[in-house]
Enzyme design. Sequence first.
Site, PDB file in Angstrom:
ATOM      1  N   SER A 150     -62.993-112.148  88.957  1.00 59.95           N
ATOM      2  CA  SER A 150     -61.817-112.603  88.214  1.00 59.95           C
ATOM      3  C   SER A 150     -60.967-113.497  89.107  1.00 59.95           C
ATOM      4  O   SER A 150     -60.472-113.066  90.151  1.00 59.95           O
ATOM      5  CB  SER A 150     -60.979-111.401  87.772  1.00 59.95           C
ATOM      6  OG  SER A 150     -59.708-111.851  87.356  1.00 59.95           O
ATOM      7  N   HIS A 205     -64.713-114.807  85.553  1.00 60.67           N
ATOM      8  CA  HIS A 205     -63.782-114.211  84.582  1.00 60.67           C
ATOM      9  C   HIS A 205     -62.425-114.907  84.691  1.00 60.67           C
ATOM     10  O   HIS A 205     -61.891-115.072  85.787  1.00 60.67           O
ATOM     11  CB  HIS A 205     -63.665-112.721  84.879  1.00 60.67           C
ATOM     12  CG  HIS A 205     -62.885-111.941  83.875  1.00 60.67           C
ATOM     13  ND1 HIS A 205     -63.408-111.527  82.671  1.00 60.67           N
ATOM     14  CD2 HIS A 205     -61.611-111.461  83.895  1.00 60.67           C
ATOM     15  CE1 HIS A 205     -62.498-110.831  81.999  1.00 60.67           C
ATOM     16  NE2 HIS A 205     -61.399-110.785  82.721  1.00 60.67           N
ATOM     17  N   ASP A 211     -58.548-114.913  83.236  1.00 58.03           N
ATOM     18  CA  ASP A 211     -57.546-114.088  82.553  1.00 58.03           C
ATOM     19  C   ASP A 211     -56.366-114.907  82.063  1.00 58.03           C
ATOM     20  O   ASP A 211     -55.660-115.518  82.860  1.00 58.03           O
ATOM     21  CB  ASP A 211     -57.023-113.015  83.522  1.00 58.03           C
ATOM     22  CG  ASP A 211     -58.038-111.921  83.778  1.00 58.03           C
ATOM     23  OD1 ASP A 211     -58.506-111.313  82.794  1.00 58.03           O
ATOM     24  OD2 ASP A 211     -58.380-111.675  84.957  1.00 58.03           O
ATOM     25  N   MET A 215     -52.740-114.756  80.036  1.00 57.90           N
ATOM     26  CA  MET A 215     -51.668-113.830  79.624  1.00 57.90           C
ATOM     27  C   MET A 215     -50.495-114.618  79.061  1.00 57.90           C
ATOM     28  O   MET A 215     -50.177-115.693  79.567  1.00 57.90           O
ATOM     29  CB  MET A 215     -51.187-113.022  80.830  1.00 57.90           C
ATOM     30  CG  MET A 215     -52.301-112.283  81.545  1.00 57.90           C
ATOM     31  SD  MET A 215     -51.654-111.393  82.965  1.00 57.90           S
ATOM     32  CE  MET A 215     -53.197-110.849  83.713  1.00 57.90           C
ATOM     33  N   HIS A 255     -60.830-114.163  78.999  1.00 53.25           N
ATOM     34  CA  HIS A 255     -60.216-112.922  78.495  1.00 53.25           C
ATOM     35  C   HIS A 255     -58.796-113.243  78.043  1.00 53.25           C
ATOM     36  O   HIS A 255     -57.907-113.432  78.874  1.00 53.25           O
ATOM     37  CB  HIS A 255     -60.247-111.896  79.646  1.00 53.25           C
ATOM     38  CG  HIS A 255     -59.614-110.587  79.333  1.00 53.25           C
ATOM     39  ND1 HIS A 255     -59.297-109.668  80.310  1.00 53.25           N
ATOM     40  CD2 HIS A 255     -59.251-110.009  78.160  1.00 53.25           C
ATOM     41  CE1 HIS A 255     -58.764-108.597  79.756  1.00 53.25           C
ATOM     42  NE2 HIS A 255     -58.719-108.780  78.451  1.00 53.25           N
ATOM     43  N   MET A 301     -55.400-112.282  76.823  1.00 47.96           N
ATOM     44  CA  MET A 301     -54.433-111.203  76.651  1.00 47.96           C
ATOM     45  C   MET A 301     -53.203-111.821  76.015  1.00 47.96           C
ATOM     46  O   MET A 301     -52.141-111.939  76.630  1.00 47.96           O
ATOM     47  CB  MET A 301     -54.126-110.557  78.018  1.00 47.96           C
ATOM     48  CG  MET A 301     -55.278-109.701  78.522  1.00 47.96           C
ATOM     49  SD  MET A 301     -55.165-109.334  80.273  1.00 47.96           S
ATOM     50  CE  MET A 301     -55.958-110.792  80.943  1.00 47.96           C
ATOM     51  N   MET A 349     -61.079-102.077  78.989  1.00 45.54           N
ATOM     52  CA  MET A 349     -60.112-102.150  80.086  1.00 45.54           C
ATOM     53  C   MET A 349     -60.035-100.783  80.763  1.00 45.54           C
ATOM     54  O   MET A 349     -59.826 -99.770  80.101  1.00 45.54           O
ATOM     55  CB  MET A 349     -58.710-102.505  79.562  1.00 45.54           C
ATOM     56  CG  MET A 349     -58.512-103.919  79.052  1.00 45.54           C
ATOM     57  SD  MET A 349     -58.867-105.252  80.224  1.00 45.54           S
ATOM     58  CE  MET A 349     -57.873-104.795  81.640  1.00 45.54           C
ATOM     59  N   ASP A 409     -63.411-103.910  82.926  1.00 47.80           N
ATOM     60  CA  ASP A 409     -62.449-104.763  83.629  1.00 47.80           C
ATOM     61  C   ASP A 409     -61.286-103.916  84.138  1.00 47.80           C
ATOM     62  O   ASP A 409     -60.580-103.291  83.349  1.00 47.80           O
ATOM     63  CB  ASP A 409     -61.954-105.833  82.646  1.00 47.80           C
ATOM     64  CG  ASP A 409     -61.017-106.854  83.271  1.00 47.80           C
ATOM     65  OD1 ASP A 409     -60.811-106.825  84.492  1.00 47.80           O
ATOM     66  OD2 ASP A 409     -60.492-107.695  82.510  1.00 47.80           O
TER      67      ASP A 409
HETATM   68  C1  DX5 Z   1     -56.098-107.413  84.326  1.00 46.74           C
HETATM   69  C2  DX5 Z   1     -57.205-108.419  84.238  1.00 46.74           C
HETATM   70  C3  DX5 Z   1     -58.316-108.213  85.189  1.00 46.74           C
HETATM   71  C4  DX5 Z   1     -57.940-108.271  86.643  1.00 46.74           C
HETATM   72  C5  DX5 Z   1     -58.810-107.300  87.369  1.00 46.74           C
HETATM   73  O1  DX5 Z   1     -55.266-107.545  83.207  1.00 46.74           O
HETATM   74  O2  DX5 Z   1     -57.770-108.423  82.922  1.00 46.74           O
HETATM   75  O3  DX5 Z   1     -59.395-109.107  84.922  1.00 46.74           O
HETATM   76  O4  DX5 Z   1     -58.102-109.527  87.228  1.00 46.74           O
HETATM   77  O5  DX5 Z   1     -58.393-107.202  88.683  1.00 46.74           O
HETATM   78  P1  DX5 Z   1     -58.896-106.056  89.660  1.00 46.74           P
HETATM   79  O6  DX5 Z   1     -60.389-106.169  89.746  1.00 46.74           O
HETATM   80  O7  DX5 Z   1     -58.208-106.360  90.922  1.00 46.74           O
HETATM   81  O8  DX5 Z   1     -58.483-104.736  89.030  1.00 46.74           O
HETATM   82 ZN    ZN Z   2     -59.632-109.610  82.575  1.00 39.75          ZN
END
Ligand code: DX5
Ligand code: ZN
Length: 221
Positions: free
Chosen positions: A7, A32, A34, A36, A65, A67, A138, A176
């Site tokens: 990620s 990956h 992310d 948000m 991903h 969010m 998650m 994840d």
């Molecule tokens: C959190 C993200 C993850 C995050 C995971 O909301 O969706 O993808 O980057 O990070 P680690 O592996 O550090 O928990």
């Molecule tokens: Zn993620």
Amino acid sequence: MVRIAPSILAADFARLGEEIDSVRQGGADWLHFDVMDGLFVPNLSIGLPVLESVRRVTDLFLDVHLMIREPGRYVARFCEAGADLVCVHAEADTEEGIRAALREIRARGKKAGLALKPATPWDGALPFIEDVDLILVMTVEPGFGGQSFMADMLPKLRELRAMMDRVNPGCILETDGGIDVTTAPLVAAAGCDMVVAGSAVFGKKDRAQAIRAIRESAREQ
Ligand code: DX5
Ligand code: ZN
């Protein structure tokens, strides 16, 4: 064997191209990404312009991903910006809204994923299970990297794997949050075939070694 999607949330954004190269060379299967919105989760991250730039510098499979609330508003644009897979949260809209978003992603020739927050039971995925290429569980509250793995999500992984094997056996089960050499074996044993790892890869100097260590740990299952 479990596959690994580092990620980039845990990468150094000022050197993103080199960071991506390092995990590509290091044997990452996917990347990956992310996204948000500060509403669905209490944090902001990266979005469309960054995805476009990343797409230009790598041929790695881009696992996006989302969010964000009402993701149907944006899925077409993430597909156009270079996502190979777009994953939306079951909790982010009405069932109809989610269904429309998944349809739109597939209509654009991309893979569609459905993500579940920790509080959503496994059967929250049931209405969509036949219409997705991936289910993401998650194992931390979404919004931040570097949190601790929630071991109470393991039964949910097992339930989902069993149901997916019955109705959509080609579907990928992704985990994840808090994945490292200690937790990867647990989720692999529960039927997960793709793990996201942020800090456990980008937090290490030697990316190849970090990826190899996670892969090897899960193989001992
Ligand atoms: C959190 C993200 C993850 C995050 C995971 O909301 O969706 O993808 O980057 O990070 P680690 O592996 O550090 O928990
Ligand atoms: Zn993620």
